[in-house]
Design a protein around this motif. Structure first.
Motif, PDB file in Angstrom:
ATOM      1  N   GLN A 127     105.289 108.135  19.237  1.00 54.24           N
ATOM      2  CA  GLN A 127     106.491 108.020  19.915  1.00 54.24           C
ATOM      3  C   GLN A 127     107.374 107.161  19.377  1.00 54.24           C
ATOM      4  OE1 GLN A 127     105.721 106.687  24.092  1.00 54.24           O
ATOM      5  NE2 GLN A 127     104.800 108.618  24.628  1.00 54.24           N
TER       6      GLN A 127
ATOM      7  N   GLU B  98     109.748 108.099  27.489  1.00 55.69           N
ATOM      8  CA  GLU B  98     111.069 107.061  27.468  1.00 55.69           C
ATOM      9  C   GLU B  98     112.142 107.938  26.891  1.00 55.69           C
ATOM     10  OE1 GLU B  98     110.888 102.895  27.507  1.00 55.69           O
ATOM     11  OE2 GLU B  98     113.142 103.114  26.558  1.00 55.69           O
ATOM     12  N   LEU B  99     113.123 108.250  27.423  1.00 53.66           N
ATOM     13  CA  LEU B  99     114.269 108.787  26.449  1.00 53.66           C
ATOM     14  C   LEU B  99     115.381 107.715  26.275  1.00 53.66           C
ATOM     15  CD1 LEU B  99     114.638 112.216  28.048  1.00 53.66           C
ATOM     16  CD2 LEU B  99     113.409 111.868  26.465  1.00 53.66           C
ATOM     17  N   ALA B 100     115.651 106.755  27.357  1.00 51.72           N
ATOM     18  CA  ALA B 100     116.701 105.811  27.390  1.00 51.72           C
ATOM     19  C   ALA B 100     116.247 104.563  28.350  1.00 51.72           C
ATOM     20  CB  ALA B 100     117.957 106.502  27.792  1.00 51.72           C
TER      21      ALA B 100
ATOM     22  N   ALA C  22     109.106 105.573  15.280  1.00 55.94           N
ATOM     23  CA  ALA C  22     109.304 105.598  13.860  1.00 55.94           C
ATOM     24  C   ALA C  22     110.085 104.144  13.619  1.00 55.94           C
ATOM     25  CB  ALA C  22     110.052 106.828  13.540  1.00 55.94           C
TER      26      ALA C  22
ATOM     27  N   PHE D 224     119.968 105.905  24.341  1.00 52.46           N
ATOM     28  CA  PHE D 224     119.196 106.861  24.067  1.00 52.46           C
ATOM     29  C   PHE D 224     118.507 106.954  22.662  1.00 52.46           C
ATOM     30  CE2 PHE D 224     121.448 108.220  27.771  1.00 52.46           C
ATOM     31  CZ  PHE D 224     120.435 109.183  28.588  1.00 52.46           C
TER      32      PHE D 224
ATOM     33  N   ARG E 193     113.151  99.346  13.450  1.00 51.10           N
ATOM     34  CA  ARG E 193     112.175  98.239  14.150  1.00 51.10           C
ATOM     35  C   ARG E 193     110.900  98.415  13.449  1.00 51.10           C
ATOM     36  NH1 ARG E 193     113.264  99.156  20.449  1.00 51.10           N
ATOM     37  NH2 ARG E 193     115.723  99.010  20.376  1.00 51.10           N
TER      38      ARG E 193
HETATM   39  P1  ATP Z   1     109.408 101.780  23.898  1.00 47.36           P
HETATM   40  O1  ATP Z   1     109.045 101.229  25.145  1.00 47.36           O
HETATM   41  O2  ATP Z   1     109.305 103.506  24.016  1.00 47.36           O
HETATM   42  O3  ATP Z   1     108.758 101.298  22.761  1.00 47.36           O
HETATM   43  P2  ATP Z   1     111.878 100.538  23.788  1.00 47.36           P
HETATM   44  O4  ATP Z   1     111.913 100.104  25.395  1.00 47.36           O
HETATM   45  O5  ATP Z   1     111.376  99.319  23.063  1.00 47.36           O
HETATM   46  O6  ATP Z   1     111.024 101.809  23.651  1.00 47.36           O
HETATM   47  P3  ATP Z   1     114.739 100.364  23.855  1.00 47.36           P
HETATM   48  O7  ATP Z   1     114.995  99.263  23.304  1.00 47.36           O
HETATM   49  O8  ATP Z   1     114.712 100.585  25.178  1.00 47.36           O
HETATM   50  O9  ATP Z   1     113.339 100.857  23.225  1.00 47.36           O
HETATM   51  O10 ATP Z   1     115.601 101.325  22.949  1.00 47.36           O
HETATM   52  C1  ATP Z   1     116.331 102.496  23.710  1.00 47.36           C
HETATM   53  C2  ATP Z   1     115.720 103.841  23.304  1.00 47.36           C
HETATM   54  O11 ATP Z   1     115.817 104.072  21.988  1.00 47.36           O
HETATM   55  C3  ATP Z   1     114.461 104.043  23.728  1.00 47.36           C
HETATM   56  O12 ATP Z   1     114.519 104.576  25.245  1.00 47.36           O
HETATM   57  C4  ATP Z   1     113.772 105.195  22.923  1.00 47.36           C
HETATM   58  O13 ATP Z   1     114.279 106.542  23.235  1.00 47.36           O
HETATM   59  C5  ATP Z   1     114.484 104.759  21.672  1.00 47.36           C
HETATM   60  N1  ATP Z   1     113.404 103.991  20.713  1.00 47.36           N
HETATM   61  C6  ATP Z   1     113.180 102.892  20.686  1.00 47.36           C
HETATM   62  N2  ATP Z   1     112.549 102.490  19.746  1.00 47.36           N
HETATM   63  C7  ATP Z   1     112.201 103.503  18.835  1.00 47.36           C
HETATM   64  C8  ATP Z   1     111.284 103.945  17.835  1.00 47.36           C
HETATM   65  N3  ATP Z   1     110.761 103.061  17.293  1.00 47.36           N
HETATM   66  N4  ATP Z   1     111.139 105.230  17.512  1.00 47.36           N
HETATM   67  C9  ATP Z   1     111.830 106.140  18.285  1.00 47.36           C
HETATM   68  N5  ATP Z   1     112.757 105.970  19.376  1.00 47.36           N
HETATM   69  C10 ATP Z   1     112.966 104.659  19.916  1.00 47.36           C
END
Ligand code: ATP
Ligand code: MG
Length: 283
Positions: A156, A221-223, A158, A247, A149
């Motif tokens: 938090q 946020e882990l998952a 990458a 996760f 992405r």
């Molecule tokens: P955040 O709110 O922290 O940006 P998200 O809600 O956009 O995350 P999700 O689509 O829920 O992310 O993705 C599931 C999981 O993947 C997240 O809970 C997080 O642990 C991990 N994750 C998502 N984007 C990233 C990222 N850019 N780098 C590292 N881990 C990520």
């Protein structure tokens, strides 16, 4: 007087503890002398840690975690799948990621119709269509692998990270909520995290409506987890009740390190040219 931003970043990179980072000085000359001394000491220690990693540890923590999670999920009746790293525009649109969706701006497009996958869900949905037809219910599968992405990188996020997505489809409707929590606990436990200190909270998500988030003891946020039947099911032709959890493995490694007082970021916990075993190479 505190460290300059640059000094602070370098010391953090070298694994300086909170006491060092909180140091105060009378003037910049005193501070800069202290910086040189501490940096040299930390660089020396980092060298020792990298040599120890090469001699004894030898494998990335993330890869070891990946294997532990796979073993725990297979033991719980799940089947591991590996799907392509790319995803089609059509399948992203089926996930609700149309032009005006915010996540749509985070997609790395390869050409007009193909992108690096930002999530595993579309590929797992795709497999489920056939599996639900071929196999007794519930069908339980998972994938662990890279996702990409466009992010403003930081503490938090990458651009490349590793997702575990597990999905169970065709389970009894009333069992979903409890099953979702049970599976969240299974992953937390296999990751070596204190299950009772992690929080499960409800949140609104663009793609999934109401979701359940799993947070580390520090509130990271882990998952994110979701349940169906769901509006996104129909375009795939799926009408079975389901639970799904996604996760981030780097986040699990970060949460585990935080228990030992170590502050990691996803770049340091994941694929890297700058770090080995979580230790800065350019010392
Ligand atoms: P955040 O709110 O922290 O940006 P998200 O809600 O956009 O995350 P999700 O689509 O829920 O992310 O993705 C599931 C999981 O993947 C997240 O809970 C997080 O642990 C991990 N994750 C998502 N984007 C990233 C990222 N850019 N780098 C590292 N881990 C990520
Ligand atoms: Mg989320």
């Amino acid at each position: 007087m505190d460290w300059t931003d640059e000094q602070n970043k370098r010391l953090t990179d070298l694994g300086a503890g909170p006491d060092i980072l909180a140091s105060h000085f009378e003037d910049s000359a005193e501070r800069n002398r202290a910086f040189q001394k501490i940096e040299a000491g930390l660089a020396h220690e980092t060298g020792d840690k990298i040599r120890r990693h090469l001699a004894e540890v030898r494998r990335p923590e993330l890869v070891v975690l990946r294997e532990k999670l796979a073993a725990a999920l297979v033991a719980a009746g799940f089947t591991e799948v590996e799907t392509p790293l790319t995803v089609s525009r059509l399948h992203l649109e089926r996930m609700g990621l149309t032009e005006d969706h915010s996540l749509n701006r985070q997609i790395f497009w390869l050409d007009r119709n193909k992108a690096m996958r930002p999530m595993l869900a579309p590929n797992l949905y795709y497999l489920m269509v056939d599996l639900l037809r071929l196999a007794p219910h519930p069908v339980s599968i998972f994938e662990i692998g890279p996702c990409m992405r466009k992010e403003t990188q930081g503490a938090q996020h990458a651009a490349e990270f590793t997702m575990l997505n597990l999905v169970e489809m065709g389970l009894p409707l009333p069992a979903r909520r409890e099953r979702m929590e049970e599976l969240a606990r299974l992953v937390l436990k296999a990751s070596g995290l204190p299950v009772d200190e992690c929080r499960l909270t409800t949140e609104k998500s663009g793609v999934y409506g109401e979701t359940l988030d799993v947070e580390s003891p520090e509130g990271l946020e882990l998952a994110s987890a979701a349940m169906g039947p769901h509006p996104l099911d129909a375009p795939w032709g799926i009408d079975a009740p389901w639970v799904g959890l996604g996760f981030g493995l780097e986040r699990l490694v970060m949460a585990r390190a935080a228990l030992d007082g170590l502050t990691l970021n996803p770049a340091r916990a994941g694929r890297s040219l700058a770090y080995l075993g979580g230790f800065r190479l350019n010392v």
